[in-house]
Design an enzyme around this catalytic site. Sequence first.
Site, PDB file in Angstrom:
ATOM      1  N   GLU A   7      21.096  15.499 -38.915  1.00 25.60           N
ATOM      2  CA  GLU A   7      21.174  16.123 -37.592  1.00 25.60           C
ATOM      3  C   GLU A   7      22.365  15.476 -36.898  1.00 25.60           C
ATOM      4  OE1 GLU A   7      19.244  18.548 -36.604  1.00 25.60           O
ATOM      5  OE2 GLU A   7      17.781  18.495 -38.223  1.00 25.60           O
ATOM      6  N   CYS A  23      23.474  16.139 -28.133  1.00 24.70           N
ATOM      7  CA  CYS A  23      24.182  16.770 -29.257  1.00 24.70           C
ATOM      8  C   CYS A  23      24.454  18.233 -28.962  1.00 24.70           C
ATOM      9  CB  CYS A  23      23.377  16.596 -30.534  1.00 24.70           C
ATOM     10  SG  CYS A  23      21.674  17.146 -30.376  1.00 24.70           S
TER      11      CYS A  23
HETATM   12  P1  NAD Z   1      25.672   6.790 -34.989  1.00 22.42           P
HETATM   13  O1  NAD Z   1      25.954   7.644 -36.159  1.00 22.42           O
HETATM   14  O2  NAD Z   1      26.665   5.800 -34.602  1.00 22.42           O
HETATM   15  O3  NAD Z   1      24.315   5.973 -35.200  1.00 22.42           O
HETATM   16  C1  NAD Z   1      23.085   6.595 -35.413  1.00 22.42           C
HETATM   17  C2  NAD Z   1      22.185   5.664 -36.184  1.00 22.42           C
HETATM   18  O4  NAD Z   1      22.667   5.487 -37.495  1.00 22.42           O
HETATM   19  C3  NAD Z   1      22.057   4.274 -35.601  1.00 22.42           C
HETATM   20  O5  NAD Z   1      20.720   3.867 -35.736  1.00 22.42           O
HETATM   21  C4  NAD Z   1      22.986   3.441 -36.483  1.00 22.42           C
HETATM   22  O6  NAD Z   1      22.627   2.092 -36.554  1.00 22.42           O
HETATM   23  C5  NAD Z   1      22.782   4.113 -37.822  1.00 22.42           C
HETATM   24  N1  NAD Z   1      23.881   4.037 -38.771  1.00 22.42           N
HETATM   25  C6  NAD Z   1      25.205   4.183 -38.518  1.00 22.42           C
HETATM   26  N2  NAD Z   1      25.902   4.139 -39.679  1.00 22.42           N
HETATM   27  C7  NAD Z   1      25.002   3.973 -40.669  1.00 22.42           C
HETATM   28  C8  NAD Z   1      25.093   3.863 -42.089  1.00 22.42           C
HETATM   29  N3  NAD Z   1      26.264   3.927 -42.733  1.00 22.42           N
HETATM   30  N4  NAD Z   1      23.955   3.702 -42.791  1.00 22.42           N
HETATM   31  C9  NAD Z   1      22.757   3.668 -42.179  1.00 22.42           C
HETATM   32  N5  NAD Z   1      22.603   3.749 -40.843  1.00 22.42           N
HETATM   33  C10 NAD Z   1      23.713   3.911 -40.093  1.00 22.42           C
HETATM   34  O7  NAD Z   1      25.309   7.826 -33.840  1.00 22.42           O
HETATM   35  P2  NAD Z   1      25.042   7.509 -32.308  1.00 22.42           P
HETATM   36  O8  NAD Z   1      26.351   7.135 -31.698  1.00 22.42           O
HETATM   37  O9  NAD Z   1      23.877   6.613 -32.168  1.00 22.42           O
HETATM   38  O10 NAD Z   1      24.600   8.946 -31.777  1.00 22.42           O
HETATM   39  C11 NAD Z   1      25.464   9.879 -31.254  1.00 22.42           C
HETATM   40  C12 NAD Z   1      25.699  10.990 -32.240  1.00 22.42           C
HETATM   41  O11 NAD Z   1      24.464  11.549 -32.646  1.00 22.42           O
HETATM   42  C13 NAD Z   1      26.482  12.125 -31.640  1.00 22.42           C
HETATM   43  O12 NAD Z   1      27.428  12.591 -32.565  1.00 22.42           O
HETATM   44  C14 NAD Z   1      25.431  13.187 -31.400  1.00 22.42           C
HETATM   45  O13 NAD Z   1      25.913  14.494 -31.353  1.00 22.42           O
HETATM   46  C15 NAD Z   1      24.532  12.965 -32.569  1.00 22.42           C
HETATM   47  N6  NAD Z   1      23.214  13.523 -32.306  1.00 22.42           N
HETATM   48  C16 NAD Z   1      22.781  14.597 -33.034  1.00 22.42           C
HETATM   49  C17 NAD Z   1      21.552  15.174 -32.762  1.00 22.42           C
HETATM   50  C18 NAD Z   1      21.043  16.344 -33.543  1.00 22.42           C
HETATM   51  O14 NAD Z   1      19.851  16.589 -33.487  1.00 22.42           O
HETATM   52  N7  NAD Z   1      21.875  17.081 -34.246  1.00 22.42           N
HETATM   53  C19 NAD Z   1      20.769  14.655 -31.746  1.00 22.42           C
HETATM   54  C20 NAD Z   1      21.246  13.572 -31.019  1.00 22.42           C
HETATM   55  C21 NAD Z   1      22.459  12.999 -31.313  1.00 22.42           C
END
Ligand code: NAD
Length: 525
Positions: free
Chosen positions: A241, A275
């Site tokens: 997502e 998002c």
């Molecule tokens: P992010 O990708 O930086 O982090 C999300 C999570 O993933 C965190 O818990 C982080 O620690 C973990 N993570 C990061 N890299 C990883 C890896 N290589 N392996 C395992 N875990 C890892 O995202 P964010 O900055 O927390 O969130 C914002 C983003 O999320 C925006 O792009 C937003 O659009 C998206 N988002 C999408 C939805 C959806 O339902 N499509 C909903 C909310 C947010």
Amino acid sequence: MAGTASPPISPSFEVTNPRTGAVLYTVDEPGPDDLAAVYSRARKGFERLRAMTIAERLHEVGKLKTYIQEHKETIVQRIVDETGKPRIEALMTEIFPTLDLIQYYEKSAVKILRDQKMPTPLVMMGKKSKIYYEPLGPVLIISPWNYPFNLSMTPIITAIIAGNSVIAKPSEHTPLRGLIEEIMEGAGFPSEFIQVVYGAKETGKALIDHQPAKVFFTGSEAAGRAIMTQSAQYLIPVELELGGKDPMVVFDDVTLPRAVQGALWGGITNCGQTCTSVERILVHAPVVDAFIDQLKTAIEGLNTRDGHEDTAQDKSLDVGCMTADFQVAKVEAELADAVAKGAVVHCGGKRSDDSNAFPPTLVSNVDPSMDIYSEETFGPVVTVVPFTDEAEAVKLANDGRYGLSASVWSADDERADRVARNIVTGNVSINNVLATQGNSALPFGGTKSSGMGRYKGPHGLYAFSNVKSILIDKNSDKKEPIWYPYTEEKYGLISALIDASIQGGLGGFLKTAKIGKKLEKFTKT
Ligand code: NAD
């Protein structure tokens, strides 16, 4: 998970209040032994959960619902302290959808997950076909910082109802440390069903190396790619997502004030850190000037607050502060790039101090050379782009690598429906914004670089299920005519059987029955 016997995966980190800058607490990352223990417990939890009926699982989840409802103010406070969002948004978009999802599944999950009878073709006469929906195992749920409660709880609850135990890794920026455990304990919910592991990216990676039955990830496109690559090594299914750059398409026959208010809320709620935020407003040329004027006035009327003063108790605050310093920096960089290339900023655009409070911003005159045109801004910034006709509106809406959500605004229902069908995206609200995700019965997910898979609705339960096909035949002294030996006569009969069965109708039925009789002689064992 706190306290480590083994060396930590990464150093500890601080969690701060984004509004005041105060350190709320420090999190010690877990060590490798801790993670092994978490998986061992999750496997035990899974054995218990898979043996339970769906009704029994719903009974357990119902306890969480009651506890969350009764303690919603405490939970709201925790969310506001770590995200900086207005109190009402924590209530409306984190607590309510979580409770609503549980309620939806309480009414529908038994039906969605029960064994399903399927048709069996005539050529397989006498047999029965079914589908069983079975759990997968311990699943890993990795969540982002923008809706830290709801975007953890929604997949957690869905996974549990489908019979999977859960290991949840919240964002290091908004871990809400101890909250889910507190809810489980207070509700009398079995603690081995959900375990929360606190840590950053390296901990997330280490958790994947333990090979959960599935990784359900919500977050950025870049992290989604990395997680899919890592999971591919183990052939672990992933659900992604990811981000969006959602268009809002406004035709000139709409009631403009409602569309303007929709754009205002859709673009600015949660400080644009959604998002499915409206980031690109595509407006029919005849009304674009009026739209910009009205939206600017509406933005300037919002109740915002600059500075570091705590706003957690302010129930009438419209716009909170941004959650992460790095996200503020990203928004500022995108705006600077756009302005340098000729974009017009109608309001907002600059912070008045060094706090995370970023003013709602309206930008026009943007073009594809600017990052703001195609990159996910994830801040309280909307752009307006004019279009001349329906074809151009669809072209602009599809211009970009994301396809998460969209909205179409028109008094002409047929036109709105046509445009909704022609936008390549996972969700479309017609004459509304961010509305599909308000209905727990509707599946949610993206296309293109916005990810893959669907959750919520019936699809959410299927996403956490092994869909098992069952074909039941009777014990008998006969063998199947298609089994060995192969003969020339059998070849001819099977060829005729194919023609008859594809022909269908009464004629096909009678021919199939006749050939079936001839094939009988090949069934002797
Ligand atoms: P992010 O990708 O930086 O982090 C999300 C999570 O993933 C965190 O818990 C982080 O620690 C973990 N993570 C990061 N890299 C990883 C890896 N290589 N392996 C395992 N875990 C890892 O995202 P964010 O900055 O927390 O969130 C914002 C983003 O999320 C925006 O792009 C937003 O659009 C998206 N988002 C999408 C939805 C959806 O339902 N499509 C909903 C909310 C947010």
